[in-house]
Design an enzyme around this catalytic site. Structure first.
Site, mmCIF file in Angstrom:
data_model
loop_
_atom_site.group_PDB
_atom_site.id
_atom_site.type_symbol
_atom_site.label_atom_id
_atom_site.label_comp_id
_atom_site.label_asym_id
_atom_site.label_seq_id
_atom_site.Cartn_x
_atom_site.Cartn_y
_atom_site.Cartn_z
ATOM 1 N N SER A 80 1.060 -1.254 -0.083
ATOM 2 C CA SER A 80 -0.529 -0.250 0.273
ATOM 3 C C SER A 80 0.463 1.075 0.504
ATOM 4 O O SER A 80 1.805 1.348 -0.786
ATOM 5 C CB SER A 80 -1.211 -0.109 1.227
ATOM 6 O OG SER A 80 -2.077 1.272 0.995
ATOM 7 N N ASP A 316 -5.831 -2.781 -3.188
ATOM 8 C CA ASP A 316 -4.041 -2.626 -1.949
ATOM 9 C C ASP A 316 -4.235 -3.590 -1.290
ATOM 10 O O ASP A 316 -4.455 -4.897 -0.769
ATOM 11 C CB ASP A 316 -5.154 -1.985 -1.371
ATOM 12 C CG ASP A 316 -4.338 -1.420 -0.460
ATOM 13 O OD1 ASP A 316 -3.641 -2.298 0.466
ATOM 14 O OD2 ASP A 316 -4.441 0.465 -0.349
#
Length: 763
Positions: A80, A316
């Site tokens: 992320s 993500d």
């Protein structure tokens, strides 16, 4: 007497949404430390700012302790926000490019107004007017008046209103917009002045970026009954490596953008990433991507084989794993080392314990919606890293056990070698021909003295060699999947047995069969690597008692040879065998012959012993004796330690330590952790997207916290007997803090009050 040591950092970067700006400050300081280390060893003119403070620290350490320390960042893994920062940091280290251009991009572009997709923004002030009370309640609930500086309150209220009035049930942030900004950042880095690569030649940089495959892909698992099952795998790791070579880029910019955009596709904020999005952005920018098919096949092999790579939906990387230790741990295998190594795993956690909390400890059990939200959004990514740390600790214990065994049996091994050759060995010059003959004689003697135990050791070696061959051919064939690997291994193992290469029975009567010896001389790469690493460790043990000038030639010969052998592990050396591997259905004998010819270990052995013979000729007897005894005694050591290692070789031969960088750990200026320093933690870690003042605040604290922890980690690499003068650590940190404030004050114009406060707190 100066000796050298490498402090090697493997970085693991957590996610953190808008705390990505804070992490940019930290990674920028790590980058500056690596640049200062390279400048110190190159003898170049000191740079200013905190980089100058770090360079002075290296000089002081050498002057005070006699230790010449070098800091290398050679492994980076991120998820992320940590993934996108990891991509930029890896590009800077691998190429020598600058991170400086990224700061303006983070401060200007990591903003709600800049990130909202134009199609999602409210078209006029009455769009979703019914949502205005929600914006007002959000502002009241998060007490903007109490938590935001007066100068930023109107900005935050306006942007919060704009954000909430964006179209609902669709991600507000633009995917193509964000992809374009990532490519802009890479272009800015490439256009800025650059320095040499921040790692020595031959030292690889490995980058791993985690991504979540939303739909998943099937993976076959082998069981007892049923024989095979299929499960859906959602974890994807996007790996990059520069293989220790200097280049214009770590990878094609499109591939780096692919990884950065996919890993940071925070659910609900950004649309899921698909490769078509990148294709459209590249087409608009008129930028070609010639290696597109090869990249997709490498990253998404199952989908590519099914002609479905373009339809893969990626989100993500922190959804399933916010702390990607696993790929970083696996990257430790076969790392080249040129001197004593202090290996650290350093993980960056911008907000420890920062999960969503519903109520107080005395509150009622969570309700229906609280349970669902927590289960789908927070619990998967907030699992503790205890399992990873325990694995690292076990590996370190294994290394310490092995080193203790080697130290314990060394006197007996040296006694055996001396008895085998007599003292005249050490009066003669060990020429290349003599080294070869002595090595083979010592190996046969070790096999005989090991008795029945040598058969088990020999079979363990054969198994390891078969698996090394399988790995090389599996990569050369380019057909992914564990089933294909098992198929190749079965063919190789059958060929080894059919040719009698695994016949260890003669060892019971004092020797290994000639066919087995020939096989090992052709393919046993691991044995050569372990021998050279043991020799390098022996040189390190002698450093405190011998002049560096005398040890340098033998050390250079060892590491030059080690680099040659490690080149044999590069899978791109064997792509010419792809057709043979793919056509492998029966006898693998001819394929083994071709691989053996391509590896050409016998020629490397000759070059290695030629180098060592030259280096030995320049050694005094006090140094020559222990080094030569270690080289010739290696078969005895290997018989004792390989079973302990379960057939695997240890790479850096040193225990691993773990360090954390987090607001809670940097308290020289201000205690209280993230709550006392960071603005980005607001609005469930989206806070820094709402205000440039917030981003400037978090970026500055990132640099300050990064500087403090870098000084701590560097000084912790000193031996217990080496210490700087009392009070120097605090002085060095204050010098770094002041240098950062002086450098950033003209640029960070939205937070003048913070600079005044920090000047008082630093003192």
């Amino acid at each position: 007497m100066t000796r050298e040591k490498e402090l090697r950092l493997a970085l693991v970067c957590y996610g953190g949404i808008s705390l990505a700006v804070y992490m940019h400050g930290i990674t920028k300081e790590i980058w500056r430390l690596a640049r200062a280390s390279r400048a110190f060893h190159a003898g170049t003119t000191p740079a200013g700012g905190s980089q100058g403070v770090y360079r002075a620290l290296f000089q002081e350490i050498e002057a005070e302790t006699g230790l010449k320390l070098r800091v290398l960042v050679d492994i980076i893994a991120g998820a992320s926000a940590g993934g996108i920062n990891g991509v930029f940091l890896a590009q800077a280290i691998s190429t020598g490019q600058s991170l400086e251009p990224l700061t303006d991009l983070w401060l200007d572009s990591a903003d709600i107004e800049a990130l909202i997709d134009p199609k999602q923004a409210p078209s006029h002030r009455f769009s979703k007017v019914w949502a205005l009370p929600l914006a007002w309640m959000a502002a009241r609930r998060d007490t903007i008046d109490a938590t935001v500086e007066p100068g930023a309150r109107e900005e935050v209220r306006a942007k919060l209103s704009h954000f909430i009035r964006s179209r609902w049930f669709e991600p507000p942030f633009g995917g193509e917009l964000f992809t374009g900004k990532i490519l802009d950042a890479l272009d800015a880095m490439a256009a800025a002045p650059r320095e040499p690569r921040l790692l020595p030649d031959g030292q690889p940089l490995d980058l791993f970026v985690t991504v979540t495959d939303f739909r998943g892909h099937p993976e076959r698992l082998t069981l007892n009954s049923p024989p095979e099952v299929v499960e859906i795998e959602h974890r994807v790791v996007v790996p990059f490596s520069d293989h220790g070579l200097t280049g214009e880029s770590l990878a094609h910019p499109a591939e780096l953008a692919f990884a950065a955009r996919a890993t940071s596709s925070f659910p609900g904020a950004f649309p899921p990433f698909m490769v078509g999005e990148l294709d459209r952005v590249l087409a608009t920018r008129k930028e070609p991507w010639t290696e597109r098919a090869a990249f997709l096949k490498r990253i998404l092999p199952r989908q590519f084989a099914a002609n479905a790579a373009e339809s893969a939906v990626l989100i993500d990387g922190s959804v399933l794993n916010n702390a990607p230790f696993r790929p970083a741990i696996e990257a430790l295998r076969e790392r080249p080392a040129r001197r004593q190594v202090d290996r650290r795993f350093v993980y960056i956690d911008p907000h420890p314990g920062g999960a969503i909390h519903f109520g107080t400890p005395d509150a009622k059990p969570p309700g229906f919606f609280q349970t669902i939200i927590g289960a789908i959004s927070e619990l998967p990514r907030q699992q503790p890293i205890r399992d990873n740390l325990e694995e690292i600790a076990e590996r370190s214990r294994q290394i310490e056990r092995m080193r203790a065994i080697i130290a314990g049996i060394r006197p007996e091994v040296e006694k055996q070698v001396e008895a085998l050759f007599g003292y005249t060995l050490f009066l003669d010059s060990p020429t290349q021909a003599r080294l070869t003959a002595w090595r083979q004689r010592a190996q046969a003697a070790a096999a005989k003295s090991a008795g029945y135990g040598y058969a088990a050791y020999g079979h363990l070696k054969i198994t390891g060699v078969v698996e090394t061959i399988t790995d090389l051919l599996h990569h050369a064939g380019g057909e992914p999947g564990p089933q294909r690997w098992r198929g190749i291994r079965a063919h190789i193992a059958a060929a080894v047995t059919a040719c009698g290469f695994d016949d260890m029975t003669p060892s019971f009567s004092g020797g290994t069969s000639a066919t087995t010896i020939a096989f090992l001389r052709t393919f046993d790469l691991g044995f050569r690597l372990r021998r050279l690493r043991l020799l390098a460790r022996r040189i390190t043990d002698l450093e405190g008692d011998q002049p560096e000038a005398e040890l340098a030639p033998i050390r250079d010969a060892i590491y030059a040879s080690l680099a040659d052998y490690l080149e044999c592990k590069r899978t791109d050396r064997y792509t010419h065998l792809r057709k043979d591997v793919r056509q492998l259905r029966g006898d693998a004998g001819s394929l083994l012959d071709k691989l053996g010819t391509a590896m050409d270990l016998k020629a490397l052995d000759q070059r290695t012993e030629g180098r060592l013979a030259i280096a030995f000729s320049g050694l005094t007897r006090d140094v020559k004796r222990p080094v030569l005894l270690s080289y010739l005694g290696f078969p005895y050591f290997d018989v004792a330690t390989l079973p302990l290692l379960q057939g695997d070789g240890l790479d850096e031969f040193d225990a691993i330590k773990v360090d954390r960088i987090a607001p809670d750990d940097a308290i020289s200026i201000r205690s209280g952790g993230a709550a006392a320093t960071l603005k980005g933690i607001q609005f469930n870690s989206f806070g820094a997207f709402f205000s440039r003042a917030y981003r400037e605040n978090d970026y500055l604290w990132g640099r300050l916290h990064g500087a403090e922890r870098m000084v701590d980690i560097v000084l912790s690499a000193l031996d217990p007997t080496m210490r700087l003068k009392p009070g120097r650590t605090a002085e060095i940190k204050r010098a770094a803090f002041r240098a950062i404030l002086e450098e950033e004050a003209p640029k960070l114009t939205m937070i003048p009050g913070l600079f005044e406060t920090l000047q008082r707190e630093i003192g």
